[in-house]
Design a protein around this motif. Structure first.
Motif, PDB file in Angstrom:
ATOM      1  N   LEU A   1       0.838  -1.202   0.000  1.00 19.06           N
ATOM      2  CA  LEU A   1       0.000   0.000   0.000  1.00 19.06           C
ATOM      3  C   LEU A   1       0.873   1.251   0.000  1.00 19.06           C
ATOM      4  N   PRO A   2       0.363   2.343  -0.558  1.00 16.26           N
ATOM      5  CA  PRO A   2       1.156   3.578  -0.628  1.00 16.26           C
ATOM      6  C   PRO A   2       1.349   4.205   0.751  1.00 16.26           C
ATOM      7  N   TYR A   3       2.284   5.125   0.825  1.00 24.54           N
ATOM      8  CA  TYR A   3       2.647   5.774   2.091  1.00 24.54           C
ATOM      9  C   TYR A   3       1.640   6.880   2.399  1.00 24.54           C
ATOM     10  N   THR A   4       0.372   6.489   2.554  1.00 21.58           N
ATOM     11  CA  THR A   4      -0.718   7.445   2.719  1.00 21.58           C
ATOM     12  C   THR A   4      -1.639   7.091   3.880  1.00 21.58           C
ATOM     13  N   GLY A   5      -1.321   6.020   4.618  1.00 21.94           N
ATOM     14  CA  GLY A   5      -2.196   5.565   5.687  1.00 21.94           C
ATOM     15  C   GLY A   5      -1.911   6.249   7.010  1.00 21.94           C
ATOM     16  N   VAL A   6      -2.898   6.238   7.888  1.00 21.15           N
ATOM     17  CA  VAL A   6      -2.742   6.783   9.237  1.00 21.15           C
ATOM     18  C   VAL A   6      -3.300   5.785  10.242  1.00 21.15           C
ATOM     19  N   GLU A   7      -2.463   5.454  11.204  1.00 16.33           N
ATOM     20  CA  GLU A   7      -2.875   4.643  12.365  1.00 16.33           C
ATOM     21  C   GLU A   7      -3.399   5.623  13.402  1.00 16.33           C
ATOM     22  N   SER A   8      -4.709   5.618  13.637  1.00 14.90           N
ATOM     23  CA  SER A   8      -5.320   6.692  14.417  1.00 14.90           C
ATOM     24  C   SER A   8      -5.411   6.427  15.916  1.00 14.90           C
ATOM     25  N   HIS A   9      -4.899   5.263  16.391  1.00 18.32           N
ATOM     26  CA  HIS A   9      -5.010   5.002  17.831  1.00 18.32           C
ATOM     27  C   HIS A   9      -4.091   3.845  18.211  1.00 18.32           C
ATOM     28  N   ALA A  10      -2.947   4.166  18.819  1.00 22.32           N
ATOM     29  CA  ALA A  10      -1.983   3.154  19.253  1.00 22.32           C
ATOM     30  C   ALA A  10      -1.482   3.478  20.657  1.00 22.32           C
ATOM     31  N   HIS A  11      -1.065   2.432  21.367  1.00 23.76           N
ATOM     32  CA  HIS A  11      -0.510   2.579  22.721  1.00 23.76           C
ATOM     33  C   HIS A  11       0.924   2.054  22.720  1.00 23.76           C
ATOM     34  N   LEU A  12       1.789   2.703  21.959  1.00 21.03           N
ATOM     35  CA  LEU A  12       3.150   2.207  21.782  1.00 21.03           C
ATOM     36  C   LEU A  12       4.052   2.447  22.983  1.00 21.03           C
ATOM     37  N   ASP A  13       3.590   3.225  23.951  1.00 21.27           N
ATOM     38  CA  ASP A  13       4.402   3.440  25.152  1.00 21.27           C
ATOM     39  C   ASP A  13       4.133   2.394  26.227  1.00 21.27           C
ATOM     40  N   LEU A  14       3.269   1.430  25.946  1.00 22.11           N
ATOM     41  CA  LEU A  14       2.980   0.383  26.922  1.00 22.11           C
ATOM     42  C   LEU A  14       4.054  -0.713  26.886  1.00 22.11           C
ATOM     43  N   PRO A  15       4.184  -1.489  27.960  1.00 26.26           N
ATOM     44  CA  PRO A  15       5.261  -2.476  28.084  1.00 26.26           C
ATOM     45  C   PRO A  15       5.408  -3.473  26.929  1.00 26.26           C
ATOM     46  N   PRO A  16       4.331  -3.923  26.267  1.00 23.18           N
ATOM     47  CA  PRO A  16       4.540  -4.896  25.188  1.00 23.18           C
ATOM     48  C   PRO A  16       5.465  -4.425  24.063  1.00 23.18           C
ATOM     49  N   PHE A  17       5.701  -3.105  23.989  1.00 20.60           N
ATOM     50  CA  PHE A  17       6.567  -2.575  22.933  1.00 20.60           C
ATOM     51  C   PHE A  17       7.936  -2.132  23.448  1.00 20.60           C
ATOM     52  N   SER A  18       8.223  -2.388  24.701  1.00 19.06           N
ATOM     53  CA  SER A  18       9.441  -1.834  25.307  1.00 19.06           C
ATOM     54  C   SER A  18      10.723  -2.375  24.686  1.00 19.06           C
ATOM     55  N   SER A  19      10.680  -3.573  24.102  1.00 20.52           N
ATOM     56  CA  SER A  19      11.915  -4.173  23.598  1.00 20.52           C
ATOM     57  C   SER A  19      12.155  -3.961  22.113  1.00 20.52           C
ATOM     58  N   ASP A  20      11.119  -3.550  21.358  1.00 17.61           N
ATOM     59  CA  ASP A  20      11.315  -3.488  19.898  1.00 17.61           C
ATOM     60  C   ASP A  20      10.547  -2.352  19.229  1.00 17.61           C
ATOM     61  N   ILE A  21      10.393  -1.238  19.928  1.00 21.06           N
ATOM     62  CA  ILE A  21       9.578  -0.153  19.371  1.00 21.06           C
ATOM     63  C   ILE A  21      10.141   0.373  18.053  1.00 21.06           C
ATOM     64  N   GLU A  22      11.461   0.408  17.914  1.00 20.18           N
ATOM     65  CA  GLU A  22      12.047   0.896  16.667  1.00 20.18           C
ATOM     66  C   GLU A  22      11.686  -0.013  15.494  1.00 20.18           C
ATOM     67  N   GLU A  23      11.708  -1.314  15.709  1.00 19.72           N
ATOM     68  CA  GLU A  23      11.336  -2.254  14.654  1.00 19.72           C
ATOM     69  C   GLU A  23       9.852  -2.123  14.311  1.00 19.72           C
ATOM     70  N   VAL A  24       9.029  -1.896  15.330  1.00 19.45           N
ATOM     71  CA  VAL A  24       7.590  -1.716  15.117  1.00 19.45           C
ATOM     72  C   VAL A  24       7.328  -0.486  14.249  1.00 19.45           C
ATOM     73  N   LEU A  25       8.002   0.609  14.557  1.00 17.28           N
ATOM     74  CA  LEU A  25       7.828   1.834  13.779  1.00 17.28           C
ATOM     75  C   LEU A  25       8.357   1.661  12.354  1.00 17.28           C
ATOM     76  N   LYS A  26       9.422   0.921  12.208  1.00 17.32           N
ATOM     77  CA  LYS A  26       9.982   0.656  10.872  1.00 17.32           C
ATOM     78  C   LYS A  26       9.011  -0.162  10.026  1.00 17.32           C
ATOM     79  N   ARG A  27       8.420  -1.201  10.618  1.00 22.97           N
ATOM     80  CA  ARG A  27       7.449  -2.019   9.877  1.00 22.97           C
ATOM     81  C   ARG A  27       6.230  -1.198   9.468  1.00 22.97           C
ATOM     82  N   ALA A  28       5.815  -0.310  10.341  1.00 22.46           N
ATOM     83  CA  ALA A  28       4.665   0.540  10.003  1.00 22.46           C
ATOM     84  C   ALA A  28       4.969   1.377   8.761  1.00 22.46           C
ATOM     85  N   LYS A  29       6.121   1.994   8.744  1.00 23.01           N
ATOM     86  CA  LYS A  29       6.502   2.830   7.603  1.00 23.01           C
ATOM     87  C   LYS A  29       6.590   1.998   6.327  1.00 23.01           C
ATOM     88  N   GLU A  30       7.200   0.811   6.433  1.00 24.07           N
ATOM     89  CA  GLU A  30       7.336  -0.066   5.265  1.00 24.07           C
ATOM     90  C   GLU A  30       5.984  -0.547   4.748  1.00 24.07           C
TER      91      GLU A  30
END
Length: 274
Positions: free
Chosen positions: A17-46
């Motif tokens: 999909l093109p780089y035009t989407g918006v994730e309108s509600h995420a809780h990325l500061d919660l513990p489940p993302f504490s170990s790999d937030i950079e990878e999560v953000l990278k996958r979102a962009k990709e």
């Protein structure tokens, strides 16, 4: 013969999909993302996610965790007291929220706020009181409102109407109701955000409701780490998986996934003033 292996779930990037989407509600500061937030953000962009809304559940969460996104301009914020935490929304907390909005231009709305009668951790009148106080703060700050309403739609709508929020920029987060509720929300001039639960096979009611939501009022969200869509249901949710929700919604509405993806992204950009 051995048991046939199931095919692995497709990667979100595979939808291309093109780089035009918006994730309108995420809780990325919660513990489940504490170990790999950079990878999560990278996958979102990709996967085509241009912007991500991170939800801070209270002033302390914003103060302590906003540094996680210092190098990520694509992440913007909302801040509010969830109805399950109304005991934390003191006058001091409201004052701290007010100061945070004056300081941080990445804060784009007050939320998620509202009523939760499913968990019902606090008396309903207490929930309404804190809900109303935060609505008043939103008007004072001239900012958007993002609603949490679980098993409380009638009272939530009543409070919003009574407090003068018809045709105000309100987003009904994690919409999972029926067509009648969707029509009432739309009639009041509000937006609706569709979560991954719409992909669940038994959730026919939510898929039917899609057909009465104007395309210019619809957003897409994960509410991650919760409510993971098919085909990753049962695993931790993340912003990249918005693509599967968009794919399901587009199929239900009989339109191209890329069109739905970009339209919902543009709606979010307009709503949040990005």
């Amino acid at each position: 013969m051995g048991k046939k292996k199931s095919k692995p779930a497709p990667l979100p990037q595979s939808l291309a999909l093109p780089y035009t989407g918006v994730e309108s509600h995420a809780h990325l500061d919660l513990p489940p993302f504490s170990s790999d937030i950079e990878e999560v953000l990278k996958r979102a962009k990709e996967s085509g996610v241009r912007y991500i809304c991170n939800v801070f559940l209270g002033h302390e969460a914003w103060k302590n965790n906003r540094h996680l996104f210092e190098q990520h301009d694509e992440v913007f914020f909302i801040l509010g007291t969830h109805p399950s935490h109304v005991d934390q929304c003191t006058d001091a907390e409201l004052g701290a929220m007010r100061a945070a909005f004056a300081e941080d231009s990445r804060l784009r709305g007050i939320g998620e706020i509202g009523l939760d009668y499913y968990w019902d951790h606090f008396p309903r009148e207490n929930q309404k009181d804190i809900f109303i106080k935060q609505l008043h703060l939103a008007k004072e700050l001239n900012t958007r409102v993002i609603i949490h309403s679980r098993d409380a739609a009638e009272d939530t709508i009543d409070v919003l109407e009574t407090e003068g929020f018809v045709d105000y920029p309100v987003l009904w987060h994690c919409f999972g109701g029926d067509a009648e509720l969707a029509e009432r929300i739309v009639k009041n001039g509000w937006y609706l955000s569709i979560p991954g639960t719409v992909t669940y096979p038994k959730n026919e009611e939510a898929r039917e409701a899609l057909k009465v939501i104007p395309l210019d009022r619809m957003l897409i969200e994960t509410d991650c780490p919760y409510l993971t869509p098919v085909p990753y249901r049962g695993k931790r949710n993340e912003p990249a998986y918005t693509v599967f929700t968009a794919e399901c919604v587009a199929k239900e509405l009989g339109i191209d996934t890329e069109e739905l993806w970009t339209t919902c992204g543009n709606n979010a950009i307009r709503f949040f003033g990005l």
